[in-house]
Design a protein around this motif. Sequence first.
Motif, PDB file in Angstrom:
ATOM      1  N   LEU A  21       0.807  -1.215   0.000  1.00  0.00           N
ATOM      2  CA  LEU A  21       0.000   0.000   0.000  1.00  0.00           C
ATOM      3  C   LEU A  21       0.842   1.266   0.000  1.00  0.00           C
ATOM      4  CD1 LEU A  21      -2.774  -1.095   2.511  1.00  0.00           C
ATOM      5  CD2 LEU A  21      -2.910  -1.038   0.013  1.00  0.00           C
ATOM      6  N   GLU A  22       2.044   1.192   0.534  1.00  0.00           N
ATOM      7  CA  GLU A  22       2.909   2.382   0.537  1.00  0.00           C
ATOM      8  C   GLU A  22       3.327   2.778  -0.870  1.00  0.00           C
ATOM      9  OE1 GLU A  22       5.942   1.459   3.385  1.00  0.00           O
ATOM     10  OE2 GLU A  22       4.923   2.586   4.974  1.00  0.00           O
ATOM     11  N   ARG A  23       3.331   1.842  -1.794  1.00  0.00           N
ATOM     12  CA  ARG A  23       3.607   2.197  -3.190  1.00  0.00           C
ATOM     13  C   ARG A  23       2.494   3.103  -3.722  1.00  0.00           C
ATOM     14  NH1 ARG A  23       2.815  -1.480  -8.495  1.00  0.00           N
ATOM     15  NH2 ARG A  23       3.332   0.140 -10.007  1.00  0.00           N
ATOM     16  N   TYR A  24       1.257   2.768  -3.386  1.00  0.00           N
ATOM     17  CA  TYR A  24       0.121   3.616  -3.770  1.00  0.00           C
ATOM     18  C   TYR A  24       0.248   4.996  -3.136  1.00  0.00           C
ATOM     19  CZ  TYR A  24      -4.602   5.540  -3.159  1.00  0.00           C
ATOM     20  OH  TYR A  24      -5.694   6.374  -3.098  1.00  0.00           O
ATOM     21  N   GLN A  25       0.600   5.039  -1.866  1.00  0.00           N
ATOM     22  CA  GLN A  25       0.722   6.313  -1.170  1.00  0.00           C
ATOM     23  C   GLN A  25       1.788   7.200  -1.797  1.00  0.00           C
ATOM     24  OE1 GLN A  25       0.480   7.202   3.298  1.00  0.00           O
ATOM     25  NE2 GLN A  25       2.652   6.707   3.018  1.00  0.00           N
ATOM     26  N   SER A  26       2.940   6.637  -2.083  1.00  0.00           N
ATOM     27  CA  SER A  26       4.023   7.443  -2.659  1.00  0.00           C
ATOM     28  C   SER A  26       3.662   7.916  -4.069  1.00  0.00           C
ATOM     29  CB  SER A  26       5.332   6.643  -2.679  1.00  0.00           C
ATOM     30  OG  SER A  26       5.213   5.509  -3.525  1.00  0.00           O
ATOM     31  N   TRP A  27       2.883   7.125  -4.763  1.00  0.00           N
ATOM     32  CA  TRP A  27       2.464   7.464  -6.131  1.00  0.00           C
ATOM     33  C   TRP A  27       1.503   8.650  -6.131  1.00  0.00           C
ATOM     34  CZ3 TRP A  27       0.599   3.001  -9.853  1.00  0.00           C
ATOM     35  CH2 TRP A  27       0.736   3.412 -11.177  1.00  0.00           C
ATOM     36  N   ARG A  28       0.598   8.696  -5.160  1.00  0.00           N
ATOM     37  CA  ARG A  28      -0.476   9.671  -5.205  1.00  0.00           C
ATOM     38  C   ARG A  28      -0.235  10.918  -4.352  1.00  0.00           C
ATOM     39  NH1 ARG A  28      -2.298  10.943  -8.341  1.00  0.00           N
ATOM     40  NH2 ARG A  28      -4.264  11.663  -7.494  1.00  0.00           N
ATOM     41  N   ARG A  29       0.582  10.817  -3.309  1.00  0.00           N
ATOM     42  CA  ARG A  29       0.646  11.917  -2.358  1.00  0.00           C
ATOM     43  C   ARG A  29       1.204  13.194  -2.979  1.00  0.00           C
ATOM     44  NH1 ARG A  29       2.624  10.640   3.593  1.00  0.00           N
ATOM     45  NH2 ARG A  29       4.482   9.927   2.490  1.00  0.00           N
ATOM     46  N   PHE A  30       2.309  13.106  -3.739  1.00  0.00           N
ATOM     47  CA  PHE A  30       2.907  14.315  -4.301  1.00  0.00           C
ATOM     48  C   PHE A  30       1.946  14.998  -5.269  1.00  0.00           C
ATOM     49  CE2 PHE A  30       5.273  16.480  -7.672  1.00  0.00           C
ATOM     50  CZ  PHE A  30       5.956  17.424  -6.912  1.00  0.00           C
ATOM     51  N   ASP A  31       1.299  14.220  -6.126  1.00  0.00           N
ATOM     52  CA  ASP A  31       0.362  14.775  -7.101  1.00  0.00           C
ATOM     53  C   ASP A  31      -0.772  15.514  -6.397  1.00  0.00           C
ATOM     54  OD1 ASP A  31      -1.015  15.208  -9.558  1.00  0.00           O
ATOM     55  OD2 ASP A  31      -2.185  13.394  -9.249  1.00  0.00           O
ATOM     56  N   THR A  32      -1.291  14.920  -5.328  1.00  0.00           N
ATOM     57  CA  THR A  32      -2.407  15.524  -4.612  1.00  0.00           C
ATOM     58  C   THR A  32      -1.994  16.806  -3.901  1.00  0.00           C
ATOM     59  OG1 THR A  32      -3.380  13.338  -4.278  1.00  0.00           O
ATOM     60  CG2 THR A  32      -4.173  15.110  -2.877  1.00  0.00           C
ATOM     61  N   VAL A  33      -0.846  16.766  -3.225  1.00  0.00           N
ATOM     62  CA  VAL A  33      -0.375  17.966  -2.523  1.00  0.00           C
ATOM     63  C   VAL A  33      -0.098  19.084  -3.524  1.00  0.00           C
ATOM     64  CG1 VAL A  33       1.507  18.933  -1.148  1.00  0.00           C
ATOM     65  CG2 VAL A  33       0.526  16.714  -0.533  1.00  0.00           C
ATOM     66  N   GLY A  81      -3.358  20.488  -4.582  1.00  0.00           N
ATOM     67  CA  GLY A  81      -3.958  21.225  -3.480  1.00  0.00           C
ATOM     68  C   GLY A  81      -3.346  22.599  -3.308  1.00  0.00           C
ATOM     69  N   VAL A  82      -2.014  22.669  -3.385  1.00  0.00           N
ATOM     70  CA  VAL A  82      -1.318  23.955  -3.266  1.00  0.00           C
ATOM     71  C   VAL A  82      -1.684  24.867  -4.433  1.00  0.00           C
ATOM     72  CG1 VAL A  82       0.948  25.060  -3.312  1.00  0.00           C
ATOM     73  CG2 VAL A  82       0.590  23.023  -1.900  1.00  0.00           C
ATOM     74  N   THR A  83      -1.751  24.291  -5.634  1.00  0.00           N
ATOM     75  CA  THR A  83      -2.093  25.083  -6.823  1.00  0.00           C
ATOM     76  C   THR A  83      -3.493  25.677  -6.712  1.00  0.00           C
ATOM     77  OG1 THR A  83      -0.659  23.709  -8.219  1.00  0.00           O
ATOM     78  CG2 THR A  83      -2.364  25.004  -9.328  1.00  0.00           C
ATOM     79  N   THR A  84      -4.476  24.850  -6.351  1.00  0.00           N
ATOM     80  CA  THR A  84      -5.846  25.363  -6.251  1.00  0.00           C
ATOM     81  C   THR A  84      -5.969  26.384  -5.129  1.00  0.00           C
ATOM     82  OG1 THR A  84      -6.516  23.491  -4.847  1.00  0.00           O
ATOM     83  CG2 THR A  84      -6.879  23.281  -7.218  1.00  0.00           C
ATOM     84  N   ASP A  85      -5.226  26.194  -4.047  1.00  0.00           N
ATOM     85  CA  ASP A  85      -5.280  27.147  -2.940  1.00  0.00           C
ATOM     86  C   ASP A  85      -4.740  28.509  -3.376  1.00  0.00           C
ATOM     87  OD1 ASP A  85      -5.732  27.654  -0.018  1.00  0.00           O
ATOM     88  OD2 ASP A  85      -3.584  28.072  -0.099  1.00  0.00           O
ATOM     89  N   ILE A  86      -3.617  28.506  -4.088  1.00  0.00           N
ATOM     90  CA  ILE A  86      -3.041  29.767  -4.572  1.00  0.00           C
ATOM     91  C   ILE A  86      -3.996  30.454  -5.548  1.00  0.00           C
ATOM     92  CG2 ILE A  86      -1.182  30.750  -5.975  1.00  0.00           C
ATOM     93  CD1 ILE A  86       0.674  28.622  -4.738  1.00  0.00           C
ATOM     94  N   LEU A  87      -4.556  29.673  -6.475  1.00  0.00           N
ATOM     95  CA  LEU A  87      -5.479  30.250  -7.455  1.00  0.00           C
ATOM     96  C   LEU A  87      -6.716  30.834  -6.778  1.00  0.00           C
ATOM     97  CD1 LEU A  87      -5.341  27.564 -10.311  1.00  0.00           C
ATOM     98  CD2 LEU A  87      -4.378  29.879 -10.362  1.00  0.00           C
ATOM     99  N   THR A  88      -7.228  30.115  -5.774  1.00  0.00           N
ATOM    100  CA  THR A  88      -8.413  30.597  -5.066  1.00  0.00           C
ATOM    101  C   THR A  88      -8.143  31.925  -4.392  1.00  0.00           C
ATOM    102  OG1 THR A  88      -9.190  28.333  -4.695  1.00  0.00           O
ATOM    103  CG2 THR A  88     -10.082  30.046  -3.254  1.00  0.00           C
ATOM    104  N   ARG A  89      -7.014  32.034  -3.715  1.00  0.00           N
ATOM    105  CA  ARG A  89      -6.690  33.275  -3.007  1.00  0.00           C
ATOM    106  C   ARG A  89      -6.345  34.405  -3.984  1.00  0.00           C
ATOM    107  NH1 ARG A  89      -6.319  31.862   2.325  1.00  0.00           N
ATOM    108  NH2 ARG A  89      -6.057  29.633   2.715  1.00  0.00           N
ATOM    109  N   LEU A  90      -5.746  34.040  -5.112  1.00  0.00           N
ATOM    110  CA  LEU A  90      -5.350  35.050  -6.093  1.00  0.00           C
ATOM    111  C   LEU A  90      -6.548  35.637  -6.830  1.00  0.00           C
ATOM    112  CD1 LEU A  90      -2.978  36.459  -7.593  1.00  0.00           C
ATOM    113  CD2 LEU A  90      -2.953  34.496  -9.164  1.00  0.00           C
TER     114      LEU A  90
END
Length: 411
Positions: free
Chosen positions: A338-350, A353-362
């Motif tokens: 399961l950690e293979r799944y976690q490492s695969w998805r976590r960076f993409d999601t973060v 998330g950071v991109t949408t947060d910046i766009l929302t505030r901007l």
Amino acid sequence: MVRNPAPQKCDILVAGGAYVGLVTAIAIKTGAPHLSVVVVDGAPDGRWKNDPRASAIAAAPANMLNTLGCWQDVLPDAQPITEMVITDSRVSDPVRPVFLTFEGEVKPGEPFAHMVENRVLNASLHRKAEELGIPFIPGVSAERFATHNESISVHLSNGKEYEARLLLAADGARSRLRDQAGIKTVKWDYDQSGIVCTVSHEKPHGGRADEHFLPSGPFAILPLKGNRSSLVWTERTADAERLVRSDDFVFEAELEQRFGHRLGAIRVEGPRQAFPLGLTLVREYVKPRFALIGDAAHRMHPIAGQGLNLGFRDAAAIAEVIVETDRLGLDIGSLAALERYQSWRRFDTVQMGVTTDILTRLFSNDNAAIRTIRDFGLGLVDRMPRLKSYFIKQAAGIAGDTPKLLQGQAL
């Protein structure tokens, strides 16, 4: 003395039978038919048939749905997005200058997204799950679980118990199972709500989608089949609640101010709903014999239209990990797998998330200096074809380390 019935057994229990949960079950069962997969869903039986909403399905998830045999039923009712137009203005501005446009194809003949009514996609997924023999149990939720060395016991709201090798939690943004697993989150609220409704209009949209950046947040017009469009209208929460409660005349008058007159007279079809908007990211995706998928793992602002598509990427990744682990004869519920799944998805999601947060505030403000900077940036991107191509590939979900199903390859 009354004895509790023996638990029923399965390889994988999916808790949550909306899009992501169903697609995950279908993908696993298609790639490894011998694995027993059961889906339980807390919603009443058949509620999905009356869902009035629509969703943007990016090119990569469409590839997956096609590979799994679900897209053929959907395509006749799917509306390709052929063009995306972005403006930045105030509600009172008489003219909305266009700062950025995207042609809607990742390659000739392949739109970067389609708009699909939820009831249509849901019907296709349910048909496919039934065809594969996947039990779907409506009106029943996973209440609690206990992890053992070689299994996980899941207690359901109907009093029954399942013993599985792996529990996949697709039980939404307020996931009870995530909390029981002790998985921490990073989250905050934007004090915004998204009003969702469908409108009919006098003139054809030609497959064009519009996103107007207004001081209260983005106002998206997304084309549906026929002279109809789906709206995602962001307002501050207090204003959104007021608008949803208002009568039809007031609501349509406010809507017309934002919608404009490009498509002629408009009329609201069906119900209007408002959903609170915020950001939620999990610190962990997995525990032994337990994994989060979809909104249980991440909730984002719809400004980039990627929430559901991120869930489909979760589905493709976890299915690939499970199927390949099973083929190697290894334990599909082990933390190592399961950690293979976690490492695969976590960076993409973060990253998203950071991109949408910046766009929302901007873009959710009316500061003159910020408006000048962002409009200059939009205009600059519009004059850079390579950068626009990169953004289209990101929106289509075909950039980066992409799971096989999203590339249209079978597991």
